[in-house]
Design a protein around this motif. Structure first.
Motif, mmCIF file in Angstrom:
data_model
loop_
_atom_site.group_PDB
_atom_site.id
_atom_site.type_symbol
_atom_site.label_atom_id
_atom_site.label_comp_id
_atom_site.label_asym_id
_atom_site.label_seq_id
_atom_site.Cartn_x
_atom_site.Cartn_y
_atom_site.Cartn_z
ATOM 1 N N ASP A 204 0.878 -1.405 -0.213
ATOM 2 C CA ASP A 204 -0.245 -0.038 0.280
ATOM 3 C C ASP A 204 0.707 0.811 -0.245
ATOM 4 O O ASP A 204 0.531 2.345 -1.126
ATOM 5 N N SER A 205 1.850 1.245 1.416
ATOM 6 C CA SER A 205 2.401 2.548 1.190
ATOM 7 C C SER A 205 3.148 2.677 -0.426
ATOM 8 O O SER A 205 3.712 3.784 -0.842
ATOM 9 N N GLN A 206 3.732 1.201 -1.132
ATOM 10 C CA GLN A 206 4.324 2.024 -2.245
ATOM 11 C C GLN A 206 4.004 2.774 -3.536
ATOM 12 O O GLN A 206 4.184 3.614 -4.424
ATOM 13 N N ILE A 207 2.547 1.919 -3.008
ATOM 14 C CA ILE A 207 1.706 2.238 -4.721
ATOM 15 C C ILE A 207 0.841 3.756 -4.126
ATOM 16 O O ILE A 207 0.833 4.684 -5.431
ATOM 17 N N GLY A 230 -0.623 -4.142 -5.260
ATOM 18 C CA GLY A 230 0.134 -3.949 -6.077
ATOM 19 C C GLY A 230 -1.607 -3.173 -7.142
ATOM 20 O O GLY A 230 -2.304 -2.335 -6.972
ATOM 21 N N LEU A 231 -2.511 -4.195 -8.365
ATOM 22 C CA LEU A 231 -3.170 -3.720 -8.921
ATOM 23 C C LEU A 231 -4.558 -3.379 -7.827
ATOM 24 O O LEU A 231 -5.625 -2.217 -8.109
ATOM 25 N N ARG A 232 -4.982 -3.762 -6.982
ATOM 26 C CA ARG A 232 -6.048 -3.839 -5.485
ATOM 27 C C ARG A 232 -5.974 -2.983 -4.849
ATOM 28 O O ARG A 232 -6.485 -1.103 -5.206
ATOM 29 N N LYS A 233 -4.783 -1.811 -4.946
ATOM 30 C CA LYS A 233 -4.652 -0.965 -4.495
ATOM 31 C C LYS A 233 -4.841 0.737 -5.499
ATOM 32 O O LYS A 233 -5.083 1.389 -5.240
ATOM 33 N N VAL A 234 -4.048 0.355 -6.617
ATOM 34 C CA VAL A 234 -4.056 1.368 -7.720
ATOM 35 C C VAL A 234 -5.315 1.457 -7.130
ATOM 36 O O VAL A 234 -6.163 2.642 -8.020
ATOM 37 N N SER A 235 -6.710 0.556 -7.991
ATOM 38 C CA SER A 235 -8.080 0.524 -8.223
ATOM 39 C C SER A 235 -8.984 1.512 -7.087
ATOM 40 O O SER A 235 -9.461 2.269 -7.089
ATOM 41 N N GLU A 236 -8.374 1.405 -6.286
ATOM 42 C CA GLU A 236 -8.881 1.869 -4.523
ATOM 43 C C GLU A 236 -8.389 3.298 -4.665
ATOM 44 O O GLU A 236 -9.246 4.275 -4.363
ATOM 45 N N VAL A 259 -8.095 -9.527 -7.146
ATOM 46 C CA VAL A 259 -8.254 -8.198 -6.937
ATOM 47 C C VAL A 259 -9.756 -8.083 -7.937
ATOM 48 O O VAL A 259 -9.853 -6.660 -6.875
ATOM 49 N N GLY A 260 -10.381 -8.916 -8.109
ATOM 50 C CA GLY A 260 -11.020 -8.442 -9.350
ATOM 51 C C GLY A 260 -11.083 -8.534 -10.639
ATOM 52 O O GLY A 260 -10.635 -7.508 -10.601
ATOM 53 N N LEU A 261 -11.653 -9.602 -11.152
ATOM 54 C CA LEU A 261 -11.653 -8.954 -12.539
ATOM 55 C C LEU A 261 -11.761 -8.380 -13.105
ATOM 56 O O LEU A 261 -10.570 -7.612 -14.303
ATOM 57 N N GLU A 262 -12.661 -7.011 -13.287
ATOM 58 C CA GLU A 262 -13.097 -5.988 -13.923
ATOM 59 C C GLU A 262 -11.671 -4.948 -13.540
ATOM 60 O O GLU A 262 -12.063 -3.379 -13.958
ATOM 61 N N LYS A 263 -11.593 -5.233 -12.251
ATOM 62 C CA LYS A 263 -10.350 -3.927 -11.833
ATOM 63 C C LYS A 263 -8.824 -4.583 -12.669
ATOM 64 O O LYS A 263 -8.293 -3.474 -13.015
#
Length: 388
Positions: A204-207, A230-236, A259-263
């Motif tokens: 999280d902190s890196q993203i 990383g992908l999840r945090k980018v989406s958030e 992560v969730g395919l749509e993300k």
């Protein structure tokens, strides 16, 4: 293909009898790499079970002893020593991870034990003069990174690039390759870089830090667990850069589903494999055989997981080398044949891509193609790229 059949009768190394070829392997069945290790093992086991059921290699069954190392180098050393000294295997084949394989590389080379088809993107396993008993299988992270960088340089010449990478040899080589692909403009295009350790709880902190750079391209040089984070945090963060994930993380099952395919729509990666989900391969004999083999011999594994394809293909490569060995199943001849692969086809490689090695170039695969995730499967684009 060449064959070294001994005229005076069979010649055997450790672990080989008239009925068995005993091999060893370490994989992370537990710990941070288990999402890669378990499906990889499923693909390998399925292919070898099918081969054994059909009679093995010249009547010899392949006995692959696969042990859990948790992706921990000290554990890898312990398990590898057990395989070599107690189980007396002919070779170590298809072990996973840069740091674990690095930890055993000098030991195996000093013992002249083949460290064959290492499942790592580190180019340290492509050093035949220093380590003649070590050969990798995947395209190196540096070469993949170079392909990504080359694409961005051409498609988005004014990009603002951010990179998050694993703080080890694998990650650093991926970052080096991206810089190489970006060429002389790399320092101008790269606006931020952050690293992580495999012991870190999150990215999280890196993203968040990379988001502050206003980059519009983000490279994840990460294994599945951390690519997913990383992908999840980018989406958030509602950040929308063009994102790349490394080949080992291009797994819908291990990386995108959590992560969730749509993300993950629009994420770019690279491949040298046919995608069993792609309708283009629905009538392909190699894909059909793979799906049938997985269903019959490893029904618990997800055949669509990229890591299962890797495991299956490594096992096919191993079988090809063992067949070339004929009845000369010594450690020396195993390496001799592994370094003399000429246009060896594998059923899951893209058309035009084959295994080729020489005594000076141990990289079996030197080509790849870019692909983009559409929310369900991958869409390949562009031409097949050759990376030297």
């Amino acid at each position: 293909m060449t064959s070294s059949v001994a005229m005076a009768g069979p010649s055997y190394g450790p672990g080989v009898t008239d009925t068995e070829i005993k091999l060893g392997q370490t994989l992370p069945y537990s710990g941070p790499g288990s999402a890669i290790g378990i499906p990889t093992a499923g693909g390998t086991a399925a292919l070898l079970r099918r081969v054994n059921e059909a009679g093995g290699i010249n009547g010899r069954k392949i006995n692959l002893i696969s042990l859990d190392d948790g992706l921990s180098p000290p554990k890898t050393v312990e398990q590898t020593r057990r395989l070599v000294e107690a189980d007396e295997v002919l070779a170590i084949v298809g072990s996973l991870g840069s740091a674990p394989n690095t930890a055993t590389q000098k030991y195996l080379n000093s013992k002249k034990v083949p460290q064959l088809f290492v499942m790592s993107g580190s180019s340290r396993f492509l050093a035949p003069k220093e380590f003649p008993w070590t050969m990798p299988w995947p395209v190196s992270a540096e070469r993949v990174g170079e392909a990504y960088g080359r694409y961005i340089r051409q498609a988005k010449p004014q990009a603002r690039v951010a990179i998050v990478y694993q703080n080890d040899e694998y990650g650093r080589e991926g970052e080096k390759g991206i810089r190489k692909g970006l060429g002389s403009d790399a320092d101008r295009l790269i606006v931020a870089e952050r690293t992580y350790d495999v012991t870190d709880p999150t990215l999280d902190s890196q993203i968040v830090s990379l988001r502050a750079s206003d980059a519009d391209v983000l490279f994840h040089v990460s294994i599945s667990k951390f690519a997913a984070q990383g992908l999840r945090k980018v989406s958030e963060l509602s950040w929308q850069p063009v994102q790349f994930v490394d080949v080992p993380s291009a797994s819908i099952a291990a990386t995108f589903k959590p992560v969730g395919l749509e993300k993950a729509i629009g994420v770019i990666s690279a491949t040298y494999f046919k995608d069993p989900r792609d309708p283009a391969w629905k009538d392909d004999p190699g894909v059909a055989e793979y799906m049938s083999t997985m269903k019959t011999y490893a029904p618990e594994a997800d055949p669509f997981d990229t890591n299962a394809l890797f495991g299956y293909s490594v096992a096919q490569s191993l079988v090809a080398v063992l067949r070339q060995c004929g009845d000369d199943l010594t450690r020396e001849n195993l390496m001799r044949q592994a370094t003399d692969l000429k246009q060896v086809p594998l059923s899951l490689l893209l058309p035009g891509i084959t295994l080729n090695t020489t005594k000076d170039d141990y990289a079996p695969i030197k080509q790849l193609r870019l692909m983009r995730f559409n929310g369900t499967s991958w869409d390949s684009f562009g031409e097949i790229m050759t990376i030297h």
